[in-house]
Scaffold this active site. Structure first.
Site, PDB file in Angstrom:
ATOM      1  NE  ARG A 132      -4.053 -45.736  -3.034  1.00 15.19           N
ATOM      2  CZ  ARG A 132      -3.321 -44.792  -2.440  1.00 15.19           C
ATOM      3  NH1 ARG A 132      -2.046 -44.650  -2.750  1.00 15.19           N
ATOM      4  NH2 ARG A 132      -3.857 -44.003  -1.541  1.00 15.19           N
TER       5      ARG A 132
ATOM      6  CE  LYS B 282       0.209 -48.622  -1.977  1.00  9.33           C
ATOM      7  NZ  LYS B 282       1.575 -48.146  -1.643  1.00  9.33           N
TER       8      LYS B 282
ATOM      9  CB  CYS C 241       9.997 -42.293  -3.069  1.00  7.98           C
ATOM     10  SG  CYS C 241      10.601 -41.093  -1.860  1.00  7.98           S
TER      11      CYS C 241
ATOM     12  CE  LYS D 285      -0.719 -46.228   1.566  1.00  8.47           C
ATOM     13  NZ  LYS D 285       0.401 -45.350   1.170  1.00  8.47           N
TER      14      LYS D 285
END
Length: 569
Positions: A152, A215, A433, A213
């Protein structure tokens, strides 16, 4: 799906996401056909997941979901888009373009700065999605691979003072991002009316992409603003005489977990060692390729790199990276993280330019009553000659300001509430968040709750005569890790409406995981506990002892040294 030296059991029943990726024709699916379906505002079947690889999540306004159901209407489907902005740098011209689109074509009108050092649009309805991608493309922005099972958006320390070192690190963030991007042309074909072409392979990511995912960060000590231990792969800059010479490579960090599942846990990254600059892309590629081949494709809850390291051993993973890359890691070079916050206000760089870091609470840029933040940012963009830098702490840096433009930019910022001298250190060191109403995973409030919680914590600090001090406080609506609560001194993780798991014991440098202190508690319990703990901290702490260090030293909470064994013990 099997690769050379793959750890996948060919007889295992893989997660359905693996089928989805296999059958997607390299991320195309039937997204184009779905776009033409006017019966629903959402995406159907596999496309609901596939659009994530194109940088979007399908969401709806949960505040009105029940009312729409009563009216026999489907949820008000829309998408959130996260842009790909390696290192978080954006030009004033780009800013003005995204500002106009947010104002005219999104349901909320806001620009949301995120902990992934980029911006998000929220509330984009289906008829506007293609126009959004084409607008971004017209100003040199895309959203390729900002979500889904891929590498990402690559973060990079903003570091406006040491501008030459930052520029070198930033360029590496771009190179890593570009090197690890999917090769499929699906994004250009679907959103930009690109010429159709057949994709036959993904040389780095593989035909089924990554198990989960991934990172990546590039960071410049001593500031750990990107929170390296929240990320799968980290390049820690090593400089000599102000010049970048190489990186220490940290692998296997991650914060997400699942409530009630002790096989999931936050984990710090392991230091694999030092590499010279020329090996950076090859090492990045093969950390990814080992995770591609060894990561768990059966159970997505255990699919991230951190679990791969714990399953096969960090040393075995590292040795496989070395074997594939044909490179041996050297002994790590010395470095230390001492801070991770943004330097709010003006600082002067070594190049004589000035940089203004604007505190943006929760990263939400919108015009509020008596605080027109969005208009202020627009007015700055209209005269600014440098660039903007989005930080991993959701703030915005107006970078590269010549001395003769300082006063004009500061005046605009003050007139529009972008500078507020009344903000406390506690407010600067608190984060949340997005959570409700847009995130479908949210269990409790976060962004909308944080401002009132900060006020109550500020009162507790003042009550105990340490109003000038602060605690790194983070609130998230679920345990998926977006707000990095599992690297906070006080981390609140949503468990249900108005209820949070209460964690203590992170540190100022972001190098320690906090531990569960109270489970599923409401604000009254949290504040009562903080009241007595802050009172003790004010009178019993050592010189310069942070709150997280204090609660561990005094036995309030045990230190998490090895997440797999200590986090739930």
């Amino acid at each position: 799906m099997s690769k050379p030296n793959s750890k996948q059991d060919p007889n295992a029943k893989f997660a359905d996401n693996e089928r989805l990726k296999t059958q997607s024709n390299f991320l195309r699916g039937t997204i184009e056909q779905d776009l033409k379906d006017e019966i629903t505002g959402g995406f159907t079947a596999d496309n609901f997941q596939l659009i994530r690889f194109h940088g979007m999540y399908q969401q709806d306004d949960r505040d009105i979901r029940a009312e729409r159901a009563k009216q026999k209407l489907e949820p008000l489907h829309n998408v959130m888009l996260r842009a790909r902005m390696p290192g978080g740098i954006i030009t004033p011209a780009q800013w003005l373009a995204i500002d106009a689109f947010a104002e005219e074509r999104t349901s909320y009108g806001s620009i949301r700065l995120t902990t992934r050092q980029t911006f998000q649009f929220h509330g984009v309805l289906k008829p506007n999605i293609k126009d959004m991608h084409q607008m971004l493309d017209s100003v040199g922005i895309d959203s390729i691979a900002t979500a889904g099972d891929v590498n990402r958006n690559v973060l990079c320390t903003t570091n406006p003072v040491e501008s030459e070192l930052h520029q070198e690190a930033y360029q590496w963030a771009i190179k890593i991002s570009e090197h690890l991007l999917p090769h499929t042309k699906a994004y250009a074909e679907i959103w930009l009316n690109g010429e159709k072409s057949e994709t036959t392979e993904e040389p780095i990511l593989g035909s089924t992409y990554l198990p989960r995912k991934f990172k990546t960060t590039v960071t410049i000590p001593p500031n750990n603003e990107v929170d390296v231990h929240a990320n799968d792969l980290n390049f820690v800059a090593i400089a000599e005489d102000g010049k970048l010479v190489g990186f220490n490579v940290l692998v296997g960090g991650g914060l997400a977990m699942t409530h009630g599942d002790t096989d999931t846990y936050p984990r710090k990254a392991d230091d694999f060692g030092y590499i010279p600059l020329e090996h950076t892309l090859k090492i990045a590629e093969h950390v990814v390729s080992v995770q591609r081949d060894w990561g768990n494709r059966v159970n997505r809850k255990n699919a991230k790199t951190k679990y791969t390291l714990d399953t096969f051993g960090s040393d075995e993973f590292k040795a496989e990276v070395e074997a594939r890359a044909g490179i041996k890691f050297e002994t790590s070079r010395p470095y230390e993280f001492t801070t991770r916050g943004d330097r709010i206000g003006w600082v002067e760089g070594i190049d004589g330019k000035f940089h203004l870091t604007l505190f943006i609470q929760n990263g939400r840029i919108l015009d509020y009553p008596n605080q027109p933040l969005k208009t202020g940012c627009r007015k700055i963009a209209e005269i600014h000659q440098g660039d903007f830098r989005m930080t991993a702490n959701q703030n915005l840096i107006v970078a590269g300001v010549p001395a003769d433009q300082k006063a004009a930019i500061e005046q605009i910022a003050r007139q529009h509430g972008l500078i507020d001298d009344g903000h406390t250190a506690q407010r600067f060191n608190s984060m949340a968040c997005v959570s409700l109403p847009t995130c479908p995973l949210a269990m409790a409030e976060a962004e909308r709750y944080l401002p009132s919680l900060i006020e109550k914590v500020e009162l507790l600090l003042a009550k105990h005569h340490i109003a000038q001090d602060s605690i790194i406080l983070r609130v998230v609506g679920c345990p998926n890790g977006c707000g990095r609560a599992m690297l906070a001194e006080v981390g609140l993780v949503g468990k249900g409406p108005g209820k949070y798991n209460f964690h203590l014991g992170g540190n100022l440098a972001g190098t320690r995981i906090p531990k569960l202190y109270k489970e599923n508690v409401a604000e009254d319990v949290i504040l009562a506990e903080l009241d007595q703990l802050i009172g003790r901290w004010a009178t019993e702490r050592l010189d310069n002892e942070g709150f997280g260090d204090f609660v561990i030293r005094t036995g309030v909470i045990a230190e998490v040294k090895v997440s797999k064994t200590d986090f739930y013990a």
